[in-house]
Motif scaffolding. Structure first.
Motif: not given
Length: 128
Positions: A33-46, A54-60, A62-67
């Protein structure tokens, strides 16, 4: 002549330091598990990544606000094409792709806008 010798010695020490600080990262270094504010990333072995809140910082970027503010699944891999600046590439839904530069096994850097401006977000690994 003395100045030239000192400069050469400093250059050699700098090169040795740079070479010794380079690490060949493996996927297992980033599982968990990784984090940035309230966003959590879970990197799995597969190679699957789960992203929660997902924080709006990343969605912006990616040019996809719906994310934003949703849970997502995607893939992740380490890109080793640049040995001096390895990164993790995350892809969601085959159209959103982003780079997270590896600082070490506990920190990733995400650049917001132009990297030359050094505006960044730091994603940290959760302590076990």
């Amino acid at each position: 002549m003395r100045y030239l010798f000192k400069s050469f010695t400093l250059l050699i020490l700098l090169i040795i330091n740079m070479l010794s600080s380079c690490k060949d990262y493996e996927p297992k270094d980033f599982y968990g598990e990784w984090y940035y504010n309230n966003t959590r990333f879970f990197f799995h072995e597969n190679g699957i990544v789960e992203i929660h809140n997902l924080d709006t910082l990343f969605a912006a970027d990616w040019d996809e606000p719906s994310l934003s503010r949703k849970n997502h699944k995607g893939t992740w891999e380490i890109d080793k094409t640049n040995k001096w600046r390895e990164r993790i590439v995350i892809e969601i839904a085959n159209f959103c792709c982003s780079d997270f530069f590896i600082e070490n096994e506990k920190e990733l850097t995400y650049y917001i806008g132009d990297p030359d401006e050094y505006n960044r977000a730091v994603i940290r690994k959760k302590k076990e």
